[in-house]
Design an enzyme around this catalytic site. Structure first.
Site, PDB file in Angstrom:
ATOM      1  N   ALA A   2     -11.912   1.411  56.554  1.00  9.41           N
ATOM      2  CA  ALA A   2     -12.848   0.163  56.739  1.00  9.41           C
ATOM      3  C   ALA A   2     -12.232  -0.642  58.195  1.00  9.41           C
ATOM      4  O   ALA A   2     -13.048  -1.474  58.713  1.00  9.41           O
ATOM      5  CB  ALA A   2     -12.366  -0.611  55.412  1.00  9.41           C
TER       6      ALA A   2
ATOM      7  N   LYS B 281     -23.703  17.458  55.637  1.00  9.79           N
ATOM      8  CA  LYS B 281     -24.163  17.261  54.223  1.00  9.79           C
ATOM      9  C   LYS B 281     -25.823  17.243  54.368  1.00  9.79           C
ATOM     10  O   LYS B 281     -26.346  16.001  54.961  1.00  9.79           O
ATOM     11  CB  LYS B 281     -23.422  15.937  53.810  1.00  9.79           C
TER      12      LYS B 281
END
Length: 511
Positions: A13, A75
């Protein structure tokens, strides 16, 4: 005018925030990141949304350079296993449903599709690419989905023109390390020190953070990336946290890093497998798998959960260290208070069933830049930011609860309780409508939260929430174009499987 931003906390973050602010504002804003050298990062193998591609593009980073550095993989979607019956599975891909004569292919599948072929196999190319473990790129680097423009450059979530057909798996700690190098090279001041006190002025606004070795570090805007403890937003400013435990009771996880015996077995999808008291993620990185069991300690102890995880993915490997994580599930009522914005775990977190952790960070950073203060701290902008973030998280919460309400299993106390647990009002209405027809844009949550109509349709049909009958209009329409599209999907799948390299083969070529 805002001249300086202080980010408290590193990890994914903190360094995503620092990197993005530098990419957006360059040297017009001073950015300092303060992180302790003693904080253990939660980062495990991380799965992402397809929208994360916009983040790396905005920074001007080349996937072929950063992905190998971060043990990354591709993915194409999520495979849900055992959510209905043992051995049953379906895929939730990033691919959008095609449309024929105004109705998407799921509607046509219900009306005229061959029910011997599953919904996800009939309607999505991605299903078969996942089964064949194919990469989304040819060996020359070209993308298999020709309709997606890769030349958009610095675009944001709000500007995306087509759903990007894949996301990434990566080592979150390595991504944080890579982004720290990027940010520091562009002028971010990096302070490794412990914050001992947070100073406030007479209004209650943060004036600076007092560190052990570097004294006070002052700034105009402060970004709280201190994780679940919320040092600035909760402990200092008293922000109220809204727990989701009434509808999402999972509050713990245990994770293992498991070496992969066969490189060619690298899969281009995340797996979410239903377990006795929760579910297990499997995230394939380049040379290993990340596995984790997300559970509620109301139904199973940490020791029992670890044993169940080990027996499932690593029997006999007692040498593998387990990482136990306690999770704070919910969101702050306001993630922007005074001159402090919370990003990441300090702002909001839901269990990673749909890989929303990085997405929450990315969306928060982009909205921060869009709502960045000017000459004055405009309360309208701050309120708009808080409203957008709240709606986003609440929309995801609703979507996750659907997974449990729709799961066709009641074989343990955990799954029996899932059927009787409360649900958000908006979801109750959607499930009521789902009995008569597939959901459409008008019935999906009205604010952007990352999950579009096709996602809701996919989860409903995958879990067995099927309308009682097809759309009546389709019974009066010519099915030939839709049947031809089903055949086209099958043919395109054959061609792509023959042309695309395996996931491991392509990634090995760029190491």
């Amino acid at each position: 005018m805002i001249r300086s931003v202080v980010i408290v906390g590193g990890g994914t973050a903190g360094w995503m925030t620092a990197s993005y602010l530098k990419a957006a504002f360059d040297d017009r804003i001073d950015v300092t990141l303060v992180e302790s050298g003693n904080v253990r990062r939660i980062g495990v193998g991380e799965a992402t949304f397809s929208t994360v591609r916009h983040f790396f593009d905005y920074l001007g980073l080349d996937e072929r350079e950063w992905l190998p550095r971060c043990a990354g993989g591709y993915k194409l979607g999520i495979r849900f296993e055992n959510w209905s019956e043992p051995g049953e599975y379906f895929y939730h891909p990033f691919e959008r449903l095609r449309v024929v004569d105004g109705f998407n292919m799921a509607e046509w599948w219900l009306a005229v599709g061959d029910r011997r072929t599953s919904f996800s196999e009939a309607c999505y190319l991605t299903h078969r690419l996942c089964e064949a473990k194919r990469a989304p790129r040819m060996l020359d680097g070209s993308l298999f989905a020709s309709q997606v423009d890769e030349s958009l450059g610095r675009s944001t979530l709000a500007e995306q023109r087509a759903q990007f057909p894949y996301a990434y798996h990566f080592d979150a700690d390595e991504v944080a390390r890579y982004l720290s190098e990027y940010a520091i090279a562009r002028g971010v001041r990096h302070v490794v020190d412990d914050v001992q006190h947070v100073g406030q002025d007479e209004r209650g606004w943060i004036s600076g953070v007092h560190t052990k070795q570097h004294g006070e570090i002052s700034g105009d805007l402060f970004v709280d990336c201190t994780g679940f403890r919320g040092l600035l937003i909760n402990q200092t400013l008293g922000g109220r946290f809204q727990s989701f435990s009434d509808v999402l009771p999972n509050n713990r996880a245990v994770a293992l890093r498991v070496p992969r015996e066969n490189d060619e077995d690298m899969r281009p999808y995340t797996t979410a497998t239903a377990m006795s008291a929760g579910w297990m993620w499997t995230i394939p990185l380049f040379k290993r798998d990340g596995n984790g069991y997300v559970y509620s300690d109301e139904f199973i102890s940490p020791e029992e959960a670890e044993r169940e995880l080990r027996s499932t993915v690593a029997p006999g490997r007692d040498d593998l260290e387990a990482n136990h994580i306690q999770m704070r599930i919910g969101r702050n009522e306001r993630t922007w208070i005074n001159n402090c914005v919370a990003v990441g775990l300090s702002a909001a977190f839901v269990e990673p069933l749909e890989s929303t952790g990085i997405f929450f960070i990315q969306h928060a950073i982009e909205q921060l830049v869009k709502h960045f203060p000017g000459e004055r701290w405009d309360p309208v902008l701050i309120s708009a930011y808080n409203e957008r973030m709240a709606h986003m998280v609440d929309g995801v919460k609703e979507f996750l609860v659907l997974h449990y309400k729709g799961a066709q299993r009641e074989d343990t106390p955990y799954w029996k309780a899932a059927k009787t647990r409360a649900m958000p009002d908006g979801l109750a209405r959607k499930l009521e409508l789902s009995a008569s027809h597939l959901l459409d844009e008008q019935t999906i949550y009205p604010y952007y939260h990352g999950f579009e109509t096709y996602s809701w349709i996919t989860m409903n049909l995958g879990l067995g929430i099927v309308p009682e009958r097809p759309r009546p209009a389709l019974l009066h329409m010519d099915p030939a174009p839709a049947l031809a599209e089903f055949e086209r999907l099958r043919r395109e799948g054959d061609e792509l499987i023959a042309a695309l390299p395996s996931c491991y083969e392509y990634l090995a070529s760029i190491q």
